[in-house]
Write a protein that holds these residues in place. Structure first.
Motif, PDB file in Angstrom:
ATOM      1  N   GLY A  78     123.394  26.534  16.030  1.00  0.00           N
ATOM      2  CA  GLY A  78     123.164  27.952  15.770  1.00  0.00           C
ATOM      3  C   GLY A  78     121.941  28.211  14.905  1.00  0.00           C
ATOM      4  O   GLY A  78     121.194  29.166  15.123  1.00  0.00           O
ATOM      5  N   LEU A  79     121.741  27.323  13.942  1.00  0.00           N
ATOM      6  CA  LEU A  79     120.604  27.479  13.042  1.00  0.00           C
ATOM      7  C   LEU A  79     119.293  27.408  13.813  1.00  0.00           C
ATOM      8  O   LEU A  79     118.395  28.227  13.621  1.00  0.00           O
ATOM      9  CB  LEU A  79     120.661  26.375  11.975  1.00  0.00           C
ATOM     10  CG  LEU A  79     119.711  26.535  10.799  1.00  0.00           C
ATOM     11  CD1 LEU A  79     120.102  27.767   9.995  1.00  0.00           C
ATOM     12  CD2 LEU A  79     119.757  25.298   9.913  1.00  0.00           C
ATOM     13  N   HIS A  80     119.199  26.413  14.711  1.00  0.00           N
ATOM     14  CA  HIS A  80     117.989  26.265  15.533  1.00  0.00           C
ATOM     15  C   HIS A  80     117.793  27.473  16.436  1.00  0.00           C
ATOM     16  O   HIS A  80     116.677  27.924  16.661  1.00  0.00           O
ATOM     17  CB  HIS A  80     118.083  24.992  16.377  1.00  0.00           C
ATOM     18  CG  HIS A  80     118.118  23.758  15.557  1.00  0.00           C
ATOM     19  ND1 HIS A  80     117.013  23.265  14.909  1.00  0.00           N
ATOM     20  CD2 HIS A  80     119.136  22.914  15.251  1.00  0.00           C
ATOM     21  CE1 HIS A  80     117.331  22.170  14.244  1.00  0.00           C
ATOM     22  NE2 HIS A  80     118.630  21.939  14.438  1.00  0.00           N
ATOM     23  N   LEU A  81     118.911  28.008  16.930  1.00  0.00           N
ATOM     24  CA  LEU A  81     118.846  29.149  17.841  1.00  0.00           C
ATOM     25  C   LEU A  81     118.287  30.372  17.114  1.00  0.00           C
ATOM     26  O   LEU A  81     117.372  31.048  17.590  1.00  0.00           O
ATOM     27  CB  LEU A  81     120.242  29.435  18.403  1.00  0.00           C
ATOM     28  CG  LEU A  81     120.342  30.429  19.546  1.00  0.00           C
ATOM     29  CD1 LEU A  81     119.513  29.978  20.727  1.00  0.00           C
ATOM     30  CD2 LEU A  81     121.801  30.590  19.986  1.00  0.00           C
ATOM     31  N   SER A  82     118.820  30.653  15.932  1.00  0.00           N
ATOM     32  CA  SER A  82     118.349  31.837  15.205  1.00  0.00           C
ATOM     33  C   SER A  82     116.893  31.656  14.772  1.00  0.00           C
ATOM     34  O   SER A  82     116.110  32.598  14.771  1.00  0.00           O
ATOM     35  CB  SER A  82     119.243  32.108  13.993  1.00  0.00           C
ATOM     36  OG  SER A  82     119.030  31.143  13.000  1.00  0.00           O
ATOM     37  N   GLU A  83     116.544  30.414  14.446  1.00  0.00           N
ATOM     38  CA  GLU A  83     115.163  30.109  14.050  1.00  0.00           C
ATOM     39  C   GLU A  83     114.205  30.355  15.224  1.00  0.00           C
ATOM     40  O   GLU A  83     113.163  30.978  15.072  1.00  0.00           O
ATOM     41  CB  GLU A  83     115.091  28.642  13.590  1.00  0.00           C
ATOM     42  CG  GLU A  83     113.825  28.274  12.859  1.00  0.00           C
ATOM     43  CD  GLU A  83     113.589  29.120  11.612  1.00  0.00           C
ATOM     44  OE1 GLU A  83     114.591  29.585  11.015  1.00  0.00           O
ATOM     45  OE2 GLU A  83     112.416  29.335  11.273  1.00  0.00           O
ATOM     46  N   ALA A  84     114.600  29.885  16.402  1.00  0.00           N
ATOM     47  CA  ALA A  84     113.761  30.034  17.596  1.00  0.00           C
ATOM     48  C   ALA A  84     113.545  31.509  17.923  1.00  0.00           C
ATOM     49  O   ALA A  84     112.445  31.918  18.307  1.00  0.00           O
ATOM     50  CB  ALA A  84     114.395  29.315  18.786  1.00  0.00           C
ATOM     51  N   ILE A  85     114.596  32.319  17.744  1.00  0.00           N
ATOM     52  CA  ILE A  85     114.459  33.754  18.032  1.00  0.00           C
ATOM     53  C   ILE A  85     113.546  34.410  17.005  1.00  0.00           C
ATOM     54  O   ILE A  85     112.699  35.227  17.330  1.00  0.00           O
ATOM     55  CB  ILE A  85     115.854  34.439  18.058  1.00  0.00           C
ATOM     56  CG1 ILE A  85     116.682  33.925  19.231  1.00  0.00           C
ATOM     57  CG2 ILE A  85     115.697  35.956  18.151  1.00  0.00           C
ATOM     58  CD1 ILE A  85     118.106  34.426  19.271  1.00  0.00           C
ATOM     59  N   ARG A  86     113.707  33.992  15.740  1.00  0.00           N
ATOM     60  CA  ARG A  86     112.918  34.619  14.683  1.00  0.00           C
ATOM     61  C   ARG A  86     111.421  34.375  14.865  1.00  0.00           C
ATOM     62  O   ARG A  86     110.601  35.241  14.637  1.00  0.00           O
ATOM     63  CB  ARG A  86     113.376  34.129  13.303  1.00  0.00           C
ATOM     64  CG  ARG A  86     112.856  35.025  12.201  1.00  0.00           C
ATOM     65  CD  ARG A  86     113.618  34.900  10.894  1.00  0.00           C
ATOM     66  NE  ARG A  86     113.687  33.524  10.442  1.00  0.00           N
ATOM     67  CZ  ARG A  86     114.777  33.008   9.888  1.00  0.00           C
ATOM     68  NH1 ARG A  86     115.865  33.745   9.734  1.00  0.00           N
ATOM     69  NH2 ARG A  86     114.788  31.757   9.484  1.00  0.00           N
ATOM     70  N   VAL A  87     111.061  33.154  15.291  1.00  0.00           N
ATOM     71  CA  VAL A  87     109.637  32.858  15.468  1.00  0.00           C
ATOM     72  C   VAL A  87     109.182  33.137  16.904  1.00  0.00           C
ATOM     73  O   VAL A  87     108.106  32.705  17.309  1.00  0.00           O
ATOM     74  CB  VAL A  87     109.293  31.406  15.065  1.00  0.00           C
ATOM     75  CG1 VAL A  87     109.616  31.183  13.610  1.00  0.00           C
ATOM     76  CG2 VAL A  87     110.031  30.405  15.956  1.00  0.00           C
ATOM     77  N   LEU A  88     110.024  33.866  17.685  1.00  0.00           N
ATOM     78  CA  LEU A  88     109.686  34.307  19.039  1.00  0.00           C
ATOM     79  C   LEU A  88     109.350  33.168  19.986  1.00  0.00           C
ATOM     80  O   LEU A  88     108.493  33.281  20.848  1.00  0.00           O
ATOM     81  CB  LEU A  88     108.524  35.311  18.995  1.00  0.00           C
ATOM     82  CG  LEU A  88     108.725  36.523  18.093  1.00  0.00           C
ATOM     83  CD1 LEU A  88     107.487  37.415  18.117  1.00  0.00           C
ATOM     84  CD2 LEU A  88     109.966  37.307  18.478  1.00  0.00           C
ATOM     85  N   GLU A  89     110.023  32.018  19.792  1.00  0.00           N
ATOM     86  CA  GLU A  89     109.851  30.903  20.715  1.00  0.00           C
ATOM     87  C   GLU A  89     110.858  31.071  21.853  1.00  0.00           C
ATOM     88  O   GLU A  89     111.918  30.448  21.876  1.00  0.00           O
ATOM     89  CB  GLU A  89     110.091  29.563  19.996  1.00  0.00           C
ATOM     90  CG  GLU A  89     108.947  29.119  19.128  1.00  0.00           C
ATOM     91  CD  GLU A  89     107.766  28.605  19.939  1.00  0.00           C
ATOM     92  OE1 GLU A  89     107.907  28.518  21.187  1.00  0.00           O
ATOM     93  OE2 GLU A  89     106.713  28.305  19.348  1.00  0.00           O
ATOM     94  N   TRP A  90     110.510  31.939  22.813  1.00  0.00           N
ATOM     95  CA  TRP A  90     111.508  32.311  23.815  1.00  0.00           C
ATOM     96  C   TRP A  90     111.897  31.177  24.739  1.00  0.00           C
ATOM     97  O   TRP A  90     113.044  31.075  25.171  1.00  0.00           O
ATOM     98  CB  TRP A  90     111.022  33.509  24.632  1.00  0.00           C
ATOM     99  CG  TRP A  90     110.922  34.739  23.769  1.00  0.00           C
ATOM    100  CD1 TRP A  90     109.800  35.419  23.441  1.00  0.00           C
ATOM    101  CD2 TRP A  90     111.998  35.404  23.113  1.00  0.00           C
ATOM    102  NE1 TRP A  90     110.082  36.479  22.602  1.00  0.00           N
ATOM    103  CE2 TRP A  90     111.436  36.485  22.397  1.00  0.00           C
ATOM    104  CE3 TRP A  90     113.363  35.192  23.027  1.00  0.00           C
ATOM    105  CZ2 TRP A  90     112.195  37.361  21.617  1.00  0.00           C
ATOM    106  CZ3 TRP A  90     114.119  36.062  22.269  1.00  0.00           C
ATOM    107  CH2 TRP A  90     113.544  37.132  21.579  1.00  0.00           C
ATOM    108  N   GLN A  91     110.971  30.293  25.068  1.00  0.00           N
ATOM    109  CA  GLN A  91     111.310  29.177  25.957  1.00  0.00           C
ATOM    110  C   GLN A  91     112.318  28.247  25.310  1.00  0.00           C
ATOM    111  O   GLN A  91     113.247  27.770  25.950  1.00  0.00           O
ATOM    112  CB  GLN A  91     110.051  28.402  26.325  1.00  0.00           C
ATOM    113  CG  GLN A  91     109.206  29.132  27.359  1.00  0.00           C
ATOM    114  CD  GLN A  91     108.011  28.320  27.767  1.00  0.00           C
ATOM    115  OE1 GLN A  91     107.337  27.744  26.912  1.00  0.00           O
ATOM    116  NE2 GLN A  91     107.735  28.277  29.044  1.00  0.00           N
TER     117      GLN A  91
END
Lengths: 288, 265
Positions: A244-257
């Motif tokens: 979950g942590l990685h998921l929220s991080e990816a969304i925050r930095v707009l790494e959509w892929q």
């Protein structure tokens, strides 16, 4: 009784007036219940519309938002973890999420057994004790897993341990309630059969009730394990470990892929658990 | 006239019903006998098309019902009513609504969904209940009734369909002797009074001998006996039932028919 076959419809209709006189209430549609139902549906619709109005819902915002959503979906393709190292990191986090779900679910299941029996009215006949246990379970259950996660993070620190504790806390009360209800709904006759053969109170529960409720509880636990895999992903966002942590991080930095890749990983995992638990459930309950 | 021509039902490798051919004229009261698992239920269910035959043909008054679909199938089911061992009522609905299920094929779909039954439908349903002496039970939930009462509600549901043939699958197997007699008398009454063809699966030989005009015996899916009840000697019954014979030949608690009706056959 006549010898010639009578016409069924004519014969029955001929008694219509007699029936109407004898049972007038069976000829009236129950308009009071019907008006109640219609009123209830109308009322619910009204509340819904008022709620939309109050929350400033506007179709145009949804409409424009949809384009933005389509953009994001476009950016998500193709799903990719970026680098090989990242993939391994995510895999490790996914394993952590799974352990959180498994340990939490298992701890909750074990803990719920004694409480389930204590909360069942046909096991603990004492009214005050019954209400006390039921209300405490309700209180614990009413606090969501996410809130439990925030609480346990402050108690045992950040990480997967807090996550497992959070899932165990909220689920154990839910299982206990489900179990106590299954026990109360259990067939009384097997218990009587065991008691009549000279069994004691505990043996009557062990052989009269447990075989009846075990399949119900087991299938619930398996279902919750699947559902908890998703919950464990969410509590990871607040710092309780896992993917979950990685998921929220990816969304925050707009790494959509990367976001879509992570979602896909969770999706595949849940699907596998679902298929496995379906088979296990069938094996436990037994085919009829 | 109901005609079965080489009707077969295959379940995997097992043949539940094996090339059964049978002709039943209108108005006959036919008992299908045989041990459990002989294929009696499967046969009856195929006639109502709750199950489809793997081979063979079923026809009613010359028209084939084996391949009916949609509207035509529903109309056939309306004309051949079904009565089940476990009654198959909707326990949470009241007795009148359960009987009115038998009017669904006659009623307008949307009005039925809203439970807006016509006055005539209600009159027919209430009169059917009165015919079975259970009209006062109309407002009760079906699940609160005794087995015998529930089976009579099921017969009412079948009757208001205005059927031409009534299929009854072990209608008294779950009932006590007294209720069995009441239910069998009711079936016998509708057979005589309305000239309905009745085809009933029975486990008990004594009930079969008492009520039926004709007995059809099945063993391992095959038709092995077809004659008047008097022709069914104990020897034939022993062949038909094997080890179960002594059990079904026991006569002590067999229900007696309603007085004055048995002789009219």
């Amino acid at each position: 009784m006549s010898d010639a076959p009578a016409d069924l419809r004519a014969a029955f209709l001929a008694r219509g007036a007699e029936m109407e006189a004898a049972y007038p209430q069976m000829f009236r549609a129950d308009w009071r219940t019907r008006a109640g139902t219609i009123g209830l549906i109308g009322g619910a619709l009204l509340v819904y519309v008022l709620g939309l109005y109050d929350l400033e819902f506007s179709p145009s915002v949804i409409f424009h938002g949809m384009w933005r959503l389509a953009d994001i979906v476009g950016l998500m393709l193709p799903p990719s973890p970026g680098t090989w190292d990242r993939f391994l990191l995510y895999l490790d986090a996914l394993g952590q999420t799974l352990s959180i779900a498994l340990l939490g679910t298992l701890a909750a299941a074990l803990l719920s057994v004694p409480f389930g029996f204590l909360a069942a009215r046909n096991v603990v006949a004492n009214g005050i004790l019954h209400v006390l246990i039921r209300r405490s379970l309700d209180t614990i259950r009413s606090i969501d897993t996410l809130i439990w996660a925030l609480i346990w993070i402050n108690v045992v620190g950040l990480g997967p341990f807090a996550g497992a504790l959070a899932i165990a806390s909220s689920d154990f009360a839910a299982y206990a309630k489900l179990m106590s209800e299954a026990i109360e709904a259990a067939d009384r006759r097997p218990v009587e059969g065991v008691a009549a053969s000279g069994g004691g109170r505990l043996t009557a529960i062990r052989f009269g009730i447990v075989p009846q409720v075990l399949p119900i509880l087991a299938s619930q636990v398996l279902y919750y394990f699947e559902s908890n895999t998703r919950s464990a992903t969410i509590i990871g966002v607040v710092g309780a470990g896992g993917i979950g942590l990685h998921l929220s991080e990816a969304i925050r930095v707009l790494e959509w892929q990367e976001t879509s890749f992570l979602i896909l990983m969770v999706l595949v995992t849940v699907a596998i658990i679902d298929a496995l638990s379906g088979r296990l459930r069938g094996a436990i309950i037994g085919r009829r | 006239m109901l005609v079965l021509d080489g009707v077969t039902k295959q379940f995997g490798r097992a043949r539940a019903v094996d090339t059964v051919s049978l002709t039943i004229p209108r108005g006959q009261f036919v008992g299908v006998i045989g041990r459990s698992g002989a294929g009696k239920s499967t046969l009856l269910r195929m006639i109502n098309r709750l199950g489809d035959p793997s081979a063979g043909r079923i026809s009613w008054d010359g028209s084939d019902v084996t391949a009916l679909k949609g509207r035509a199938l529903r109309d056939w089911r309306r004309r051949c009513a079904m009565i089940f061992q476990q009654f198959n009522l909707v326990g949470r609905l009241d007795v009148l609504d359960n009987v009115l299920m038998g009017r669904l094929a006659h009623a307008d779909g949307w009005r039925a969904m809203a439970k807006l039954w016509s006055r005539d439908d209600r009159a027919i349903a209430m009169a059917a209940l009165a015919q079975m002496d259970i009209a006062p039970l109309a407002p009760q939930r079906a699940e609160t009734l005794s087995g015998g009462q529930q089976q009579r509600v099921a017969i009412c549901r079948a009757l208001v369909q205005e059927p031409e043939i009534v299929l009854a699958d072990e209608p008294v197997a779950s009932l006590d002797p007294r209720s069995s007699r009441i239910v069998m008398d009711a079936l016998s009454r509708i057979n005589r009074h309305f000239g309905l063809t009745v085809l009933v699966n029975l486990h008990s030989l004594d009930i079969a001998r008492t009520y039926c005009d004709r007995l059809v015996g099945m063993a391992a899916g095959k038709l092995v006996f077809d004659d008047v009840p008097a022709a069914l000697t104990d020897g034939v019954a022993r062949d038909l039932y094997g080890l179960e014979a002594n059990e079904v030949l026991e006569r002590d608690d067999a229900p007696a028919p309603e007085s004055g009706l048995a002789v009219t056959a």
